[in-house]
Enzyme design. Structure first.
Site, PDB file in Angstrom:
ATOM      1  N   THR A 156       0.831  -1.184   0.000  1.00 39.33           N
ATOM      2  CA  THR A 156       0.000   0.000   0.000  1.00 39.33           C
ATOM      3  C   THR A 156       0.872   1.242   0.000  1.00 39.33           C
ATOM      4  OG1 THR A 156      -1.585  -1.243   1.351  1.00 39.33           O
ATOM      5  CG2 THR A 156      -1.826   1.136   1.360  1.00 39.33           C
ATOM      6  N   GLY A 208       1.418  -1.575   4.891  1.00 34.95           N
ATOM      7  CA  GLY A 208       1.941  -2.686   5.656  1.00 34.95           C
ATOM      8  C   GLY A 208       0.947  -3.694   6.186  1.00 34.95           C
ATOM      9  N   GLY A 209      -0.224  -3.864   5.559  1.00 35.12           N
ATOM     10  CA  GLY A 209      -1.126  -4.946   5.926  1.00 35.12           C
ATOM     11  C   GLY A 209      -1.447  -4.973   7.409  1.00 35.12           C
TER      12      GLY A 209
END
Length: 530
Positions: free
Chosen positions: A344, A426-427
């Site tokens: 992202t 970063g999920g």
């Protein structure tokens, strides 16, 4: 002491310095923070293609000078043909991570740009769309240097991506892996951006660009059709809100994990942690994260399918008190819990009027599905691979259903009058990094750039990592790490300034008009200001 950039007229932060500069140039040309955010996002789609693109989704949090906080949901839904039968007919019992069958949801990013610009133009006539997209067009046509992160990531993922239609031709020309400093061109994407500049952003869904996208997707075997593109529209959503000591916090409603980000801070607000980065601080935030993730993974998805309202838990002080009281101050709760992944970009803009934008857009995995559409040069996301093929299960695939998103742009209004926008890629790490950044700065008074640069941790996985341990950068005090291990945390050391800890950033506006900004040394970004 790390210096925090400061200015008074306008500021942009993003994970690529060229994109930050593109946004600042729009501010200097008289554009609003919303227009500058679109310019920054468009530039990122070209210069940071492993992390984002116009074939992905996006979410916006806008903090208006008059106190309003509004969001834009630019998330695309599953294709009308995308159901369990479609994949089982192809001999699959799961949605593949890469390739045309992974491209099963509409790309919402451009619709979010369109709504943001409409909001901006409601305030002032605004800049021509071609001017807003100028730098993105330039870098697509004339080329942009390959970054170290793009070169490293492309090499690491080359084996699973090189045979995906269109990928090697665009990102590994001549079969050669890109090297740092190579000049990468995407003339087909430049042509698409030029069409959008000339015809309007809605062309992506209901114009010539949409027809080209649909034709490419059909030729490659994706379930997406022109009807799916035509049916898509961004939506205006209320922001989630949580009140803690000294601040009002805001984030994005489902299908994002914004409620988890707010829950972590609301729970930590109830815990004892006297000093930043000591055991009580790190243990408390990690345990609050576990509580928040359990709630998220039980309840959060497409709001049309949820049985609870995300705002309700944030308003329920007794429930929050119970959740916080269940945290053992000395022992780690059992883990792991099912986790999410993703790649992202987050960006922030504040203009001279005090309009603040927190915006995040993504392709999900690095390079998304990996397919590069031949007519348009667009890399399509693979967000729909997060669906399961049991339509009745959590996040189960159904036509028209929105997938669960890790994306969540954050903002805060502090009681002393400061306005803050912050976020990261970063999920699984997004809520955790947000918590570290906000608490260091707002609760403990750590200078903004130092708060971003300081060592971070990650419970769970990100960037496709399989490990679900508690990873920490090796700049923490060894005594704190030893106490964490003694408390039962499964610790895993990673290198300092590791990319798995995300690319964070933050902007703050003081009541005096002073602006402060920070960018992440783990990224290729910078603060651009005037």
């Amino acid at each position: 002491m790390l210096n925090t950039p400061r200015s008074c007229r306008g500021m942009v932060t993003s994970p690529h310095h060229l994109a930050s500069q593109a946004g600042l140039d729009v501010l200097k040309a008289g554009g609003t923070a919303l227009e500058a955010a679109v310019a920054t996002a468009a530039a990122l789609a070209v210069v940071y293609p492993h992390m984002t693109g116009i074939g992905g989704d996006a979410f916006w949090l806008t903090m208006w000078p008059d106190g309003r906080v509004e969001t834009i949901d630019a998330c695309g839904a599953a294709a009308g043909r995308a159901d369990a039968g479609f994949y089982r007919a192809a001999g699959l019992d799961a949605i593949p991570w890469r390739g045309p069958l992974a491209a099963n949801t509409v790309a919402g990013t451009v619709s979010g740009w369109n709504m943001a610009l409409a909001w901006s133009h409601a305030m002032a006539p605004g800049l021509p769309l071609g001017r807003v997209l100028r730098d993105a067009l330039y870098y697509a046509e004339q080329g942009a240097p390959v970054t170290a992160s793009a070169a490293e990531l492309t090499a690491r993922k080359a084996d699973e991506l090189r045979d995906v239609p269109g990928f090697a031709a665009q990102f590994m020309p001549g079969g050669r892996l890109p090297q740092v400093g190579d000049i990468l061109h995407n003339p087909r994407l430049a042509g698409t951006l030029r069409q959008l500049a000339d015809q309007g952003l809605d062309s992506f869904y209901r114009g010539k660009v949409a027809r080209e996208l649909a034709a490419d997707l059909a030729d490659l075997g994706s379930p997406l059709t022109l009807a799916d593109l035509q049916a898509h529209r961004a939506s205006h959503q209320p922001a989630l809100h949580a009140r803690i000591h000294g601040a009002d916090l805001y984030n994005m409603a489902p299908p994002t994990q914004g409620v988890a980000s707010l829950l972590i801070l609301a729970l930590f607000d109830r815990l004892r942690a006297g000093q930043v980065d000591d055991f009580d601080y790190l243990h408390g935030l990690v345990e609050a994260t576990k509580q928040a993730f359990r709630y998220r993974d039980t309840h959060v998805g497409d709001p049309a399918y949820m049985t609870v309202q995300a705002q309700d838990i944030l308003d329920d002080r007794k429930a929050l008190d119970r959740m916080a009281a269940s945290i053992d101050p000395n022992r780690a709760a059992p883990w792991p819990w099912p986790s999410q992944a993703g790649d992202t970009v987050w960006l922030g803009v504040i203009d001279s009027d005090g309009l603040a934008v927190s915006m995040i857009q993504s392709l999900y995995f690095e390079y998304g599905s990996g397919i590069v559409l031949p007519r348009t040069g667009v890399v399509w996301q693979n967000r729909g691979t997060s669906f399961g093929l049991d339509p009745q299960g959590w996040n189960g695939l159904q036509p028209g259903r929105k997938p669960f998103h890790t994306l969540n742009p954050a903002g805060a209004r502090l009681d002393d009058g400061r306005t803050m926008v912050y976020g990261t890629m970063g999920g699984e790490g997004q809520p955790q990094t947000q918590a570290a950044l906000f608490t260091r700065y707002a609760r403990y008074g750590v200078p903004l750039q130092q708060a971003v640069t300081a060592p971070r941790w990650l419970l769970g996985r990100t960037w496709g990592e399989a490990s679900v341990s508690l990873k920490y950068e090796d700049r923490f005090n060894p005594e704190v790490i030893a106490r964490m291990q003694a408390a039962g945390h499964q610790m895993e050391r990673v290198e300092a300034f590791s990319s798995i800890m995300g690319h964070a950033g933050a902007l703050v506006r003081h009541p005096s008009g002073l602006l402060e900004g920070a960018s992440d040394p783990r990224s290729d970004g910078s603060v651009a200001a005037w």
